[in-house]
Design a protein around this motif. Structure first.
Motif, PDB file in Angstrom:
ATOM      1  N   ASP A 151      47.972  25.547  90.182  1.00  0.00           N
ATOM      2  CA  ASP A 151      46.713  26.534  89.330  1.00  0.00           C
ATOM      3  C   ASP A 151      45.441  25.202  89.123  1.00  0.00           C
ATOM      4  N   VAL A 152      44.568  25.105  90.422  1.00  0.00           N
ATOM      5  CA  VAL A 152      43.764  24.130  89.824  1.00  0.00           C
ATOM      6  C   VAL A 152      44.756  22.718  90.885  1.00  0.00           C
ATOM      7  N   LYS A 153      45.444  22.831  90.440  1.00  0.00           N
ATOM      8  CA  LYS A 153      46.357  21.813  91.002  1.00  0.00           C
ATOM      9  C   LYS A 153      47.362  22.014  91.407  1.00  0.00           C
ATOM     10  N   TRP A 154      48.506  21.568  91.798  1.00  0.00           N
ATOM     11  CA  TRP A 154      49.911  21.911  91.681  1.00  0.00           C
ATOM     12  C   TRP A 154      50.879  21.516  90.544  1.00  0.00           C
ATOM     13  N   ASN A 155      51.969  22.279  89.154  1.00  0.00           N
ATOM     14  CA  ASN A 155      51.922  22.153  88.779  1.00  0.00           C
ATOM     15  C   ASN A 155      54.255  21.915  88.239  1.00  0.00           C
ATOM     16  N   ARG A 156      54.077  21.564  87.981  1.00  0.00           N
ATOM     17  CA  ARG A 156      56.031  21.735  87.295  1.00  0.00           C
ATOM     18  C   ARG A 156      56.524  21.999  86.931  1.00  0.00           C
ATOM     19  N   VAL A 157      56.633  23.778  87.295  1.00  0.00           N
ATOM     20  CA  VAL A 157      56.619  24.833  86.002  1.00  0.00           C
ATOM     21  C   VAL A 157      58.785  24.072  85.102  1.00  0.00           C
ATOM     22  N   TYR A 158      59.157  24.222  86.344  1.00  0.00           N
ATOM     23  CA  TYR A 158      60.605  23.207  84.941  1.00  0.00           C
ATOM     24  C   TYR A 158      61.323  22.358  86.467  1.00  0.00           C
ATOM     25  N   HIS A 172      49.014  31.951  95.581  1.00  0.00           N
ATOM     26  CA  HIS A 172      49.465  33.284  95.939  1.00  0.00           C
ATOM     27  C   HIS A 172      50.935  32.387  96.723  1.00  0.00           C
ATOM     28  N   LEU A 173      51.143  31.361  97.302  1.00  0.00           N
ATOM     29  CA  LEU A 173      51.922  30.449  97.450  1.00  0.00           C
ATOM     30  C   LEU A 173      52.688  29.434  96.964  1.00  0.00           C
ATOM     31  N   TYR A 174      54.867  29.600  96.099  1.00  0.00           N
ATOM     32  CA  TYR A 174      54.710  29.046  95.325  1.00  0.00           C
ATOM     33  C   TYR A 174      55.951  28.370  96.341  1.00  0.00           C
ATOM     34  N   LEU A 175      56.404  27.360  95.651  1.00  0.00           N
ATOM     35  CA  LEU A 175      56.852  25.655  96.480  1.00  0.00           C
ATOM     36  C   LEU A 175      58.267  25.550  95.630  1.00  0.00           C
ATOM     37  N   PHE A 176      59.719  25.741  96.102  1.00  0.00           N
ATOM     38  CA  PHE A 176      60.933  26.019  95.659  1.00  0.00           C
ATOM     39  C   PHE A 176      61.392  24.882  96.388  1.00  0.00           C
ATOM     40  N   PRO A 177      60.666  22.976  95.406  1.00  0.00           N
ATOM     41  CA  PRO A 177      62.129  22.035  96.748  1.00  0.00           C
ATOM     42  C   PRO A 177      63.426  21.898  96.375  1.00  0.00           C
ATOM     43  N   THR A 178      63.911  21.255  96.667  1.00  0.00           N
ATOM     44  CA  THR A 178      65.332  20.781  96.476  1.00  0.00           C
ATOM     45  C   THR A 178      66.782  21.828  96.375  1.00  0.00           C
ATOM     46  N   CYS A 179      66.272  22.693  97.311  1.00  0.00           N
ATOM     47  CA  CYS A 179      67.057  24.377  97.145  1.00  0.00           C
ATOM     48  C   CYS A 179      67.212  25.088  95.273  1.00  0.00           C
ATOM     49  N   TYR A 188      70.525  30.709  93.388  1.00  0.00           N
ATOM     50  CA  TYR A 188      69.799  30.556  91.903  1.00  0.00           C
ATOM     51  C   TYR A 188      68.054  30.787  92.488  1.00  0.00           C
ATOM     52  N   GLY A 189      68.075  30.427  93.509  1.00  0.00           N
ATOM     53  CA  GLY A 189      66.201  30.068  93.647  1.00  0.00           C
ATOM     54  C   GLY A 189      65.060  31.500  93.760  1.00  0.00           C
ATOM     55  N   ILE A 190      66.714  32.604  94.206  1.00  0.00           N
ATOM     56  CA  ILE A 190      65.541  34.405  94.015  1.00  0.00           C
ATOM     57  C   ILE A 190      65.864  34.123  92.744  1.00  0.00           C
ATOM     58  N   GLN A 191      66.544  33.939  91.730  1.00  0.00           N
ATOM     59  CA  GLN A 191      66.773  34.414  90.339  1.00  0.00           C
ATOM     60  C   GLN A 191      65.484  34.070  90.042  1.00  0.00           C
ATOM     61  N   GLN A 192      65.136  33.318  90.158  1.00  0.00           N
ATOM     62  CA  GLN A 192      63.666  32.376  89.326  1.00  0.00           C
ATOM     63  C   GLN A 192      62.813  32.445  89.781  1.00  0.00           C
ATOM     64  N   MET A 193      62.598  33.100  91.016  1.00  0.00           N
ATOM     65  CA  MET A 193      61.322  34.024  92.109  1.00  0.00           C
ATOM     66  C   MET A 193      61.387  35.331  90.879  1.00  0.00           C
TER      67      MET A 193
END
Length: 266
Positions: free
Chosen positions: A87-94, A72-79, A197-202
């Motif tokens: 999911d078992v580990k941290w996976n980069r989506v884009y 239930h935790l989501y990370l959006f680095p570099t703005c 842009y981050g809000i749009q991705q969320m």
């Protein structure tokens, strides 16, 4: 804390530096414990100018949680130029990576701006790189990435030095997004990529509407790197730092528990 408006919130979004932790410093145990309580009730997203490695060092290492809460935790680095989910580990989506040509142009523009504004570039920086390639973002840090917090806070408390630098950078980099970040930083990314842009991705990846989101950050004023979230229509609360953020989180939890007796099952 102000009374929250509208629909019951489902996603609580935080800035990192100056909000959950001091600049480039590890999050405290007390903050981690509060975030664990928050994650039992809400989904949580972190959006900040730091790269994923900084998130890992500063945030994740201070937040040992069971898998069911990490989902239930989501990370959006570099703005939000990149997005990671668990999911078992941290996976980069884009990842909105800059090309080498774009990186070179941005670095050259900073060098011209240093001359224009009289910024004195140290020959041997004491506290890390002045210009850092974060893959999806080039970040200027006036005193170096690892400078002590007390020095960072003194350098440009009202953002005037950096806003002056940005006024020059814009002339050289009209096709890029440029904004202040942290205590001493300027971040440059591809055009139209900011925290809005981050809000749009969320919305796209997590399925929450802006009305279901609440943002907490320390730079919600015009020109601040959190201001774009406010313009995106997300209800926002400005904090003066981690100590006040803890009070805000406590209040959110109290408000939630008054209005609902159910805590999301683990």
């Amino acid at each position: 804390m102000k009374q929250l408006k509208g629909d019951l919130k489902k996603l609580i979004i935080f800035d990192l530096d100056g909000t959950l932790a001091e600049s480039k410093s590890s999050m405290t145990l007390d903050m981690a414990e509060l975030l664990e309580l928050l994650l039992q009730r809400f989904s949580v997203a972190i959006i900040s100018g730091g790269a994923y490695a900084q998130f890992d060092k500063q945030f994740l290492n201070s937040l040992p949680l069971p898998d069911q809460l990490l989902r239930h935790l989501y990370l959006f680095p570099t703005c939000a130029t990149s997005f990671y989910r668990y999911d078992v580990k941290w996976n980069r989506v884009y990842s909105e990576d800059l090309t080498q040509e774009e990186k070179t142009k941005i670095i050259n523009a900073f060098e011209k701006t240093f001359i224009d504004t009289g910024f004195d570039v140290p020959l041997m920086p004491q506290h890390g790189e002045i210009l850092e390639d974060r893959g999806t973002q080039i970040t200027f840090s006036a005193l170096g990435q690892s400078a002590p917090v007390h020095l960072k806070k003194k350098w440009d408390p009202h953002h005037l030095k950096r806003l002056n630098m940005i006024s020059h950078l814009i002339k050289y980099l009209p096709e890029f997004e440029i904004r202040t970040g942290g205590s001493t930083s300027i971040d440059v990314t591809k055009k139209n990529i900011d925290k809005a842009y981050g809000i749009q991705q969320m919305e796209k990846y997590l399925g929450f509407s802006p009305k279901e989101m609440l943002f907490i950050g320390d730079a919600l004023f015009p020109g601040g790197n959190d201001y774009a979230v406010k313009l995106a229509g997300v209800e926002s609360i400005e904090t003066t730092g981690p100590e006040e953020t803890m009070k805000i989180i406590q209040k959110i939890i109290e408000n939630h528990d008054k209005t609902t007796s159910g805590i999301r099952p683990a």
